[in-house]
Structures are given as C-alpha cells and as structure tokens.
Design a protein around this motif. Structure first.
Motif, PDB file in Angstrom:
ATOM      1  N   LYS A 107      13.744   4.099  40.812  1.00 40.87           N
ATOM      2  CA  LYS A 107      13.831   5.555  41.051  1.00 40.87           C
ATOM      3  C   LYS A 107      13.786   6.332  39.737  1.00 40.87           C
ATOM      4  CE  LYS A 107      15.311   7.522  45.259  1.00 40.87           C
ATOM      5  NZ  LYS A 107      16.223   6.756  46.145  1.00 40.87           N
ATOM      6  N   THR A 108      14.580   5.868  38.756  1.00 42.89           N
ATOM      7  CA  THR A 108      14.670   6.598  37.490  1.00 42.89           C
ATOM      8  C   THR A 108      14.296   5.678  36.335  1.00 42.89           C
ATOM      9  OG1 THR A 108      16.686   7.451  38.482  1.00 42.89           O
ATOM     10  CG2 THR A 108      16.185   8.215  36.260  1.00 42.89           C
ATOM     11  N   VAL A 109      13.488   6.205  35.400  1.00 38.07           N
ATOM     12  CA  VAL A 109      13.153   5.436  34.198  1.00 38.07           C
ATOM     13  C   VAL A 109      13.575   6.264  32.978  1.00 38.07           C
ATOM     14  CG1 VAL A 109      11.338   4.271  32.876  1.00 38.07           C
ATOM     15  CG2 VAL A 109      11.142   4.434  35.355  1.00 38.07           C
ATOM     16  N   GLU A 110      14.403   5.661  32.157  1.00 40.64           N
ATOM     17  CA  GLU A 110      14.854   6.356  30.950  1.00 40.64           C
ATOM     18  C   GLU A 110      14.251   5.653  29.744  1.00 40.64           C
ATOM     19  OE1 GLU A 110      19.187   7.963  31.548  1.00 40.64           O
ATOM     20  OE2 GLU A 110      19.069   6.733  29.728  1.00 40.64           O
ATOM     21  N   VAL A 111      13.349   6.336  29.048  1.00 39.99           N
ATOM     22  CA  VAL A 111      12.698   5.711  27.892  1.00 39.99           C
ATOM     23  C   VAL A 111      13.194   6.395  26.622  1.00 39.99           C
ATOM     24  CG1 VAL A 111      10.490   5.014  26.863  1.00 39.99           C
ATOM     25  CG2 VAL A 111      10.629   5.463  29.315  1.00 39.99           C
ATOM     26  N   LYS A 112      13.708   5.596  25.685  1.00 41.38           N
ATOM     27  CA  LYS A 112      14.116   6.163  24.402  1.00 41.38           C
ATOM     28  C   LYS A 112      13.098   5.690  23.357  1.00 41.38           C
ATOM     29  CE  LYS A 112      18.089   6.483  21.438  1.00 41.38           C
ATOM     30  NZ  LYS A 112      18.477   5.371  20.586  1.00 41.38           N
ATOM     31  N   MET A 113      12.593   6.604  22.556  1.00 38.78           N
ATOM     32  CA  MET A 113      11.628   6.214  21.523  1.00 38.78           C
ATOM     33  C   MET A 113      12.339   6.147  20.174  1.00 38.78           C
ATOM     34  SD  MET A 113       8.966   5.891  23.390  1.00 38.78           S
ATOM     35  CE  MET A 113       7.533   5.706  22.330  1.00 38.78           C
ATOM     36  N   ASP A 114      12.196   5.006  19.497  1.00 35.24           N
ATOM     37  CA  ASP A 114      12.826   4.849  18.196  1.00 35.24           C
ATOM     38  C   ASP A 114      11.801   4.157  17.279  1.00 35.24           C
ATOM     39  OD1 ASP A 114      14.683   4.786  16.189  1.00 35.24           O
ATOM     40  OD2 ASP A 114      16.232   3.766  17.354  1.00 35.24           O
ATOM     41  N   SER A 115      12.150   3.928  16.035  1.00 39.89           N
ATOM     42  CA  SER A 115      11.188   3.237  15.169  1.00 39.89           C
ATOM     43  C   SER A 115      11.893   2.429  14.098  1.00 39.89           C
ATOM     44  CB  SER A 115      10.252   4.246  14.505  1.00 39.89           C
ATOM     45  OG  SER A 115      10.990   5.081  13.666  1.00 39.89           O
ATOM     46  N   ASP A 116      11.197   1.409  13.651  1.00 41.66           N
ATOM     47  CA  ASP A 116      11.668   0.566  12.562  1.00 41.66           C
ATOM     48  C   ASP A 116      10.414   0.171  11.793  1.00 41.66           C
ATOM     49  OD1 ASP A 116      13.095  -1.039  10.914  1.00 41.66           O
ATOM     50  OD2 ASP A 116      13.529  -2.589  12.395  1.00 41.66           O
ATOM     51  N   VAL A 117      10.263   0.732  10.599  1.00 43.70           N
ATOM     52  CA  VAL A 117       9.019   0.520   9.842  1.00 43.70           C
ATOM     53  C   VAL A 117       8.991  -0.907   9.287  1.00 43.70           C
ATOM     54  CG1 VAL A 117       7.691   1.292   7.832  1.00 43.70           C
ATOM     55  CG2 VAL A 117       8.887   2.965   9.257  1.00 43.70           C
ATOM     56  N   PRO A 118       7.934  -1.682   9.599  1.00 43.60           N
ATOM     57  CA  PRO A 118       7.894  -3.058   9.084  1.00 43.60           C
ATOM     58  C   PRO A 118       7.713  -3.082   7.568  1.00 43.60           C
ATOM     59  CG  PRO A 118       5.853  -2.531  10.231  1.00 43.60           C
ATOM     60  CD  PRO A 118       6.758  -1.363  10.413  1.00 43.60           C
ATOM     61  N   ASN A 119       8.220  -4.136   6.978  1.00 46.17           N
ATOM     62  CA  ASN A 119       8.108  -4.319   5.533  1.00 46.17           C
ATOM     63  C   ASN A 119       6.888  -5.199   5.290  1.00 46.17           C
ATOM     64  OD1 ASN A 119       8.478  -5.068   2.869  1.00 46.17           O
ATOM     65  ND2 ASN A 119      10.706  -5.114   3.082  1.00 46.17           N
ATOM     66  N   ASP A 120       5.969  -4.748   4.462  1.00 45.33           N
ATOM     67  CA  ASP A 120       4.768  -5.571   4.261  1.00 45.33           C
ATOM     68  C   ASP A 120       5.021  -6.728   3.299  1.00 45.33           C
ATOM     69  OD1 ASP A 120       4.617  -4.618   1.709  1.00 45.33           O
ATOM     70  OD2 ASP A 120       2.663  -3.682   1.932  1.00 45.33           O
ATOM     71  N   GLY A 121       6.221  -6.761   2.731  1.00 45.34           N
ATOM     72  CA  GLY A 121       6.615  -7.938   1.942  1.00 45.34           C
ATOM     73  C   GLY A 121       6.090  -7.960   0.525  1.00 45.34           C
ATOM     74  N   ARG A 122       5.213  -6.996   0.192  1.00 43.80           N
ATOM     75  CA  ARG A 122       4.619  -7.041  -1.156  1.00 43.80           C
ATOM     76  C   ARG A 122       5.638  -6.754  -2.248  1.00 43.80           C
ATOM     77  NH1 ARG A 122      -1.414  -6.337  -0.584  1.00 43.80           N
ATOM     78  NH2 ARG A 122      -1.597  -6.163   1.643  1.00 43.80           N
ATOM     79  N   MET A 123       6.644  -5.951  -1.912  1.00 46.43           N
ATOM     80  CA  MET A 123       7.661  -5.592  -2.906  1.00 46.43           C
ATOM     81  C   MET A 123       8.649  -6.741  -3.125  1.00 46.43           C
ATOM     82  SD  MET A 123       7.857  -2.340  -4.128  1.00 46.43           S
ATOM     83  CE  MET A 123       6.911  -0.853  -3.907  1.00 46.43           C
ATOM     84  N   ARG A 124       8.746  -7.615  -2.125  1.00 41.64           N
ATOM     85  CA  ARG A 124       9.750  -8.675  -2.193  1.00 41.64           C
ATOM     86  C   ARG A 124       9.534  -9.560  -3.411  1.00 41.64           C
ATOM     87  NH1 ARG A 124       8.895 -10.666   3.414  1.00 41.64           N
ATOM     88  NH2 ARG A 124       9.483  -8.788   4.505  1.00 41.64           N
TER      89      ARG A 124
ATOM     90  N   ASN B  23      13.557  -5.545  -7.176  1.00 40.39           N
ATOM     91  CA  ASN B  23      14.728  -5.732  -6.341  1.00 40.39           C
ATOM     92  C   ASN B  23      15.089  -4.409  -5.661  1.00 40.39           C
ATOM     93  OD1 ASN B  23      16.966  -6.802  -5.235  1.00 40.39           O
ATOM     94  ND2 ASN B  23      18.235  -6.542  -7.080  1.00 40.39           N
ATOM     95  N   MET B  24      14.209  -4.001  -4.740  1.00 44.53           N
ATOM     96  CA  MET B  24      14.448  -2.704  -4.123  1.00 44.53           C
ATOM     97  C   MET B  24      14.071  -2.685  -2.651  1.00 44.53           C
ATOM     98  SD  MET B  24      13.129   0.164  -6.544  1.00 44.53           S
ATOM     99  CE  MET B  24      12.141  -1.141  -7.145  1.00 44.53           C
ATOM    100  N   PRO B  25      14.830  -1.959  -1.863  1.00 49.58           N
ATOM    101  CA  PRO B  25      14.511  -1.914  -0.435  1.00 49.58           C
ATOM    102  C   PRO B  25      13.405  -0.910  -0.102  1.00 49.58           C
ATOM    103  CG  PRO B  25      16.600  -0.799  -0.850  1.00 49.58           C
ATOM    104  CD  PRO B  25      16.060  -1.224  -2.184  1.00 49.58           C
ATOM    105  N   ILE B  26      12.235  -1.088  -0.721  1.00 47.23           N
ATOM    106  CA  ILE B  26      11.089  -0.220  -0.413  1.00 47.23           C
ATOM    107  C   ILE B  26      10.160  -1.008   0.507  1.00 47.23           C
ATOM    108  CG2 ILE B  26       9.072   0.961  -1.366  1.00 47.23           C
ATOM    109  CD1 ILE B  26      10.728   1.437  -3.911  1.00 47.23           C
ATOM    110  N   ARG B  27       9.896  -0.465   1.680  1.00 48.62           N
ATOM    111  CA  ARG B  27       9.143  -1.253   2.664  1.00 48.62           C
ATOM    112  C   ARG B  27       7.633  -1.214   2.439  1.00 48.62           C
ATOM    113  NH1 ARG B  27      12.542  -0.932   8.314  1.00 48.62           N
ATOM    114  NH2 ARG B  27      14.549  -1.389   7.359  1.00 48.62           N
ATOM    115  N   ASN B  28       7.107  -0.069   2.054  1.00 42.96           N
ATOM    116  CA  ASN B  28       5.659   0.046   1.834  1.00 42.96           C
ATOM    117  C   ASN B  28       5.374   1.053   0.726  1.00 42.96           C
ATOM    118  OD1 ASN B  28       4.481  -1.360   4.446  1.00 42.96           O
ATOM    119  ND2 ASN B  28       6.132  -0.023   5.134  1.00 42.96           N
ATOM    120  N   ALA B  29       4.466   0.697  -0.190  1.00 41.80           N
ATOM    121  CA  ALA B  29       4.062   1.639  -1.236  1.00 41.80           C
ATOM    122  C   ALA B  29       2.602   2.031  -1.003  1.00 41.80           C
ATOM    123  CB  ALA B  29       4.230   1.004  -2.616  1.00 41.80           C
ATOM    124  N   ILE B  30       2.361   3.331  -0.943  1.00 44.22           N
ATOM    125  CA  ILE B  30       1.015   3.841  -0.646  1.00 44.22           C
ATOM    126  C   ILE B  30       0.523   4.661  -1.827  1.00 44.22           C
ATOM    127  CG2 ILE B  30      -0.327   5.299   0.925  1.00 44.22           C
ATOM    128  CD1 ILE B  30       2.047   4.922   2.952  1.00 44.22           C
TER     129      ILE B  30
END
Ligand code: ADP
Length: 359
Positions: free
Chosen positions: A74-91, A95-102
């Motif tokens: 009867k009812t659908v509740e959709v919540k939209m959220d996000s989590d940006v993937p880390n491309d791993g190049r900085m790893r 030593n920094m939590p930067i996920r992507n450098a453009i």
C-alpha cells in the motif's frame, strides 16, 4: 502467490531497476539499505554513489514503481542518500581521507578554467558533497578573489587550515605568497609545494577535491598532474579552432599520464541576446567536435554572461549569485555529469566490485 510481500520479493523487484550511469541494478550495486516491511508498508534507503546524481529523481521513481507493483503493497517510503565511493588512488600515497581528486585543466589561459573549477566545487557542495578546492594555478592563482577569500585561518600547529567559502574548503597558492610577489616555480619547489598542499593541509574528509591546474602543458602542469593521484581530468575549452587545438594537447597530456578524461566543457559558447537569439562570439560546436574526434565525453556548454565576470571579480560565484541563470544551470548539470563519471571511474578502479559494502 509468486509476488508475495517479503524482503526477497522486494529485492527481486528492485533488482529490475538499473542505475543508468553504472549500468547495473540497485541490488547488485548494494544500494538498497534499511529495507523494512511493516504490514502493507515497505520502506528502504537507496544509497547513491553521489549526492549530485543526475538520475536521482528517475531512480527514485523507478524504485517506488517497482515495489508498488508487488501485490499487497500500500505504502512505499523511499529515502535517498549517498556514499561517494573511494577510487583508491589516494590510498597509500597520502595519508588523507580524500575519496576522489578531479583536475580541471585547459590548453591555454583565459578560457574560464578557474571559473569552472570554482563553480563546479560549489555546485557539488550545494548538492550535499564534502568538497575541497586546491588552487594549483601557480601562474594566476585567482580563486581567492573569485571566492572573496583574503587569508587562511591561523594554522593548527604544522597543519594549514583551508579557508571556508560557500561550503567548500579552499587552499590556494595565492594565499600562501604575499600579494604581488612573483610566482616562479621550478621542479623541486613545485613538488614540495604539492606535498605541502596535500600533506600539510587539514582537509578533513572530502568526497571530492577539485584541483585547478595551471593552463597549458608546460612543466608546471605536467609535474602537478603527475604528483597528484588524480581520479580524472576535465578539460575546459572555447568553441574556436585555435583553442581546440590547445585543448587537444591538454587532453593528450592527461592521456599520456594515464589520467582518465572525465570530459570536455565548452565555455563562452554563445551570448543570448535580449530577443532570445544566440550569438556565437567564439565560433560554435567545437567542444562537441573535439569530444567526438578524441572519443571523450562532451559535458556541456556554458554561455557568456557578464554576471560570471562580475561574480568572479566580487567574490560571489554565479552558482551562488544567480543560481537560476542559464550559466548556473549548465554548471550544475555539468557538475552532476562529472560526479556520475567519477562514480563510474571509481567503480572501474575498484575492479567493478559492488560499492559501499557494509560490514
Ligand atoms: P582561466 O582560469 O582559464 O585563466 P578564468 O576562469 O580566470 O580563466 O576566466 C577568465 C575571465 O573570463 C574571468 O574574468 C572570468 O570571470 C571570465 N569568464 C569566464 N567564463 C565566463 C563566461 N561564461 N561568461 C562571462 N565571463 C566569463
């Protein structure tokens, strides 16, 4: 009954919904979280790979539709959220939590590279991402002026603290040297400056670090592009032929360095006259043609608007000062396309493993 209301039947329904950019379904991509069924009510979260997802509305509508079509819902509740993937190049590199450098680059100066970098950064932040802007344009570091920033906050011990402007964190060569002091950089100095930018700045956690590179393909751009673990590069060009030749050279530099090209942005594409007609001041269609010829993505056109220049001079970028203008709209769309392309690049770098695995 085949489609009885269970977690399995909901996941099967959601398994028919594709992420149009990542070309896989929401369940395979592990995007469905917090699935709950209470009586005839279904609720879940769709975890996107970027808050600036251009397909957000479409994905939400399709997910809702797919679940609604299961018998007994009867009812659908959709919540939209996000989590940006880390491309791993900085790893491992920094030593920094930067996920992507453009990187934002151009074949030559004056085409609007910094304008694009600044507005792209703010547009991503407006969408909800954590964004840093590193102005590495050592020849003309003008992002502080464009953002109305005069100085950095006091450092925290050995660490530089970025300035905060319109929701983004800014570090610029222009804030590290005295005004009017000539900026002459040689290889070793450049390398230490980059290390300082990356290692000695307290960026905090970032989804995207936008890097405004020096124009052209000279030593400075090359060393900087090499020194940084870039997720991808955006090339800014004008529509005219000479500018395209330069842009083509810029593009090749990134290709040679194995930096994925996220796409080409054509700036100052046309001027809209009061009667609605468009005047092609610098020619037309060149950016698109360059994208076709080099098999890269065309990210969009940005018209000429004096408010861009005024905003740049007064420290209020167009996506903030005139968010409803045609220029701001195209910058927002371009930022969404870039975010989507970065997600794809991050997925590829991670060997297309399902993203955002929850332990
Ligand atoms: P670059 O970084 O390539 O040297 P800038 O971003 O500094 O170029 O832009 C050069 C000048 O052109 C600036 O004064 C800027 O405000 C202006 N400008 C850039 N894009 C536009 C546009 N679409 N419409 C009007 N002025 C623009």
């Amino acid at each position: 009954m085949a489609n009885k209301l269970t977690k399995e039947s909901v996941l099967a329904a959601l398994g028919t919904v594709q992420d149009p950019d990542l070309h896989q379904d929401l369940v395979t991509l592990n995007m469905i979280r917090n699935l709950e069924i209470t009586g005839d009510k279904v609720s879940f979260t769709v975890m996107l790979t970027t808050p600036a997802c251009p397909m957000r509305g479409k994905i939400e509508a399709e997910a809702r539709q797919a679940v609604t079509s299961i018998g007994g819902v009867k009812t659908v509740e959709v919540k939209m959220d996000s989590d940006v993937p880390n491309d791993g190049r900085m790893r491992g590199l920094v030593n920094m939590p930067i996920r992507n450098a453009i990187a934002v680059g151009s074949g030559k100066g004056g085409v609007g590279k910094s304008t694009v970098a600044v507005n792209l950064a703010i547009a991503l932040a407006q969408a909800g991402a954590r964004v840093g802007l590193m102005d590495a344009d050592i020849y003309g570091p003008n992002t502080p002026t464009m953002l109305g920033v005069k100085k950095l906050p006091p450092p925290n011990g050995q660490k530089l603290i970025p300035a905060d402007a319109f929701g983004i964190k800014l570090i610029s060569m222009g804030l590290l040297v005295k005004p009017g002091q000539p900026l002459i950089w040689r290889g070793p100095m450049l390398n230490s400056a980059i290390r300082q930018f990356l290692g000695d700045v307290e960026w905090g956690e970032l989804d995207y670090l936008i890097v405004d590179l020096p124009p052209g393909t000279g030593d400075a751009s090359l060393s900087l592009a090499q020194a940084l673990p870039l997720s991808g590069a955006v090339i800014v060009t004008l529509p005219q032929l000479v500018s395209l030749e330069d842009a083509g050279r810029g593009l090749n530099m990134f290709k040679q360095l194995d930096v994925p090209i996220l796409g080409i942005v054509e700036n100052m594409s046309y001027l809209e006259l009061p009667d609605g007609t468009r005047m092609d001041i610098f020619g037309s269609g060149g950016g698109e043609e360059l994208a076709r010829a080099t098999d890269t993505t065309f990210l969009g056109m940005i018209p000429i608007d004096q408010n861009v220049r005024i905003g740049g001079d007064t420290g209020k970028p167009i996506v903030v000062s005139h968010p409803e203008s045609a220029v701001a709209k195209s910058l927002q769309e371009i930022s969404q396309k870039i975010a989507a392309r970065v997600s794809v690049a991050a997925m590829t770098a991670n060997n297309a493993l399902p993203i955002n695995i929850v332990e």
